[in-house]
Design a protein around this motif. Sequence first.
Motif, mmCIF file in Angstrom:
data_model
loop_
_atom_site.group_PDB
_atom_site.id
_atom_site.type_symbol
_atom_site.label_atom_id
_atom_site.label_comp_id
_atom_site.label_asym_id
_atom_site.label_seq_id
_atom_site.Cartn_x
_atom_site.Cartn_y
_atom_site.Cartn_z
ATOM 1 N N TYR A 212 11.506 25.449 4.612
ATOM 2 C CA TYR A 212 11.154 25.466 6.029
ATOM 3 C C TYR A 212 12.396 25.649 6.894
ATOM 4 O O TYR A 212 12.416 26.462 7.830
ATOM 5 C CB TYR A 212 10.439 24.160 6.370
ATOM 6 N N HIS A 213 13.463 24.947 6.557
ATOM 7 C CA HIS A 213 14.704 25.034 7.343
ATOM 8 C C HIS A 213 15.382 26.386 7.172
ATOM 9 O O HIS A 213 15.986 26.908 8.111
ATOM 10 C CB HIS A 213 15.655 23.901 6.953
ATOM 11 N N ARG A 214 15.284 26.968 5.974
ATOM 12 C CA ARG A 214 15.826 28.317 5.792
ATOM 13 C C ARG A 214 15.074 29.325 6.651
ATOM 14 O O ARG A 214 15.661 30.223 7.250
ATOM 15 C CB ARG A 214 15.745 28.715 4.302
ATOM 16 N N PHE A 215 13.754 29.151 6.721
ATOM 17 C CA PHE A 215 12.942 30.024 7.574
ATOM 18 C C PHE A 215 13.353 29.903 9.031
ATOM 19 O O PHE A 215 13.402 30.903 9.769
ATOM 20 C CB PHE A 215 11.461 29.666 7.392
ATOM 21 N N LEU A 216 13.655 28.686 9.469
ATOM 22 C CA LEU A 216 14.047 28.455 10.854
ATOM 23 C C LEU A 216 15.494 28.848 11.120
ATOM 24 O O LEU A 216 15.954 28.835 12.279
ATOM 25 C CB LEU A 216 13.847 26.980 11.228
ATOM 26 N N GLY A 217 16.244 29.179 10.049
ATOM 27 C CA GLY A 217 17.655 29.539 10.201
ATOM 28 C C GLY A 217 18.569 28.365 10.372
ATOM 29 O O GLY A 217 19.692 28.500 10.884
ATOM 30 N N LEU A 218 18.123 27.177 9.923
ATOM 31 C CA LEU A 218 18.922 25.969 10.082
ATOM 32 C C LEU A 218 19.873 25.729 8.916
ATOM 33 O O LEU A 218 20.812 24.947 9.028
ATOM 34 C CB LEU A 218 18.012 24.739 10.263
ATOM 35 N N ILE A 219 19.628 26.387 7.785
ATOM 36 C CA ILE A 219 20.536 26.274 6.648
ATOM 37 C C ILE A 219 20.736 27.663 6.045
ATOM 38 O O ILE A 219 19.985 28.588 6.309
ATOM 39 C CB ILE A 219 20.000 25.303 5.566
#
Length: 233
Positions: free
Chosen positions: A226-233
């Motif tokens: 989910y965070h990769r999708f949001l560009g957070l990691i």
Amino acid sequence: MKQHSPIVSLRNVGIYYKRNRGIFGEPFWALKDVSFDLYQGETLGVIGRNGVGKSTLLRLLAGIIKPNQGTYINRGFQASLLSLQLGFTYYLTGRENAFLSGMLMGLHKRDIQARMDNIIEFSGLRKFIDQPIATYSSGMIARLGFSVAFQVNPDILLIDEILSVGDAEFSQKSAQAMQERMRSNKTVVFVSHNAVLIHQLCHRAVWIEEGKSMAEGETMAVLNEYHRFLGLI
């Protein structure tokens, strides 16, 4: 935590609403393709941004609506959505509203009577409980609503990100009480866009994006996707 067979299963579930009245209304697909399993005794987190279909999913699990496509199986377990202030009527007293709301959530009148002292004590509304709730502040109404809803004890508890209500002191108190229940042996589905709470409270997680389940499994692995999708990691 997994059992041999799930108590609830969804396979390629879709749910739509009509945008406009009449036979030519265009359908809006709130859920398009959602698949996951729920096992007894686990807390399953449902993560996703606002407007991706999480609340519609809870209404399905609560038995309020049915899918328009796909397969939804509940193997005989009662699911109830934790609803604050359900049925509250402003000219009735706090005590009368506690009875009405509790009965609408499936409690028997005798059960509410037996738990009334707990409701009053937890809400902190001792000297106000027999006053009409029209005289309450919004914080007092929220405290009563949570205190009544917390008495409901279904097979599957559905929670829509309402871990904190009312003033700051009661907010902390209600959040702690709900987290203790979620960490117990109850079966819980917790919907949120707060990844920290999902990580703290859930055994497994499902990520929903634009009405589709994108990932299901161990909580941290799903949150990382989910965070990769949001560009957070």
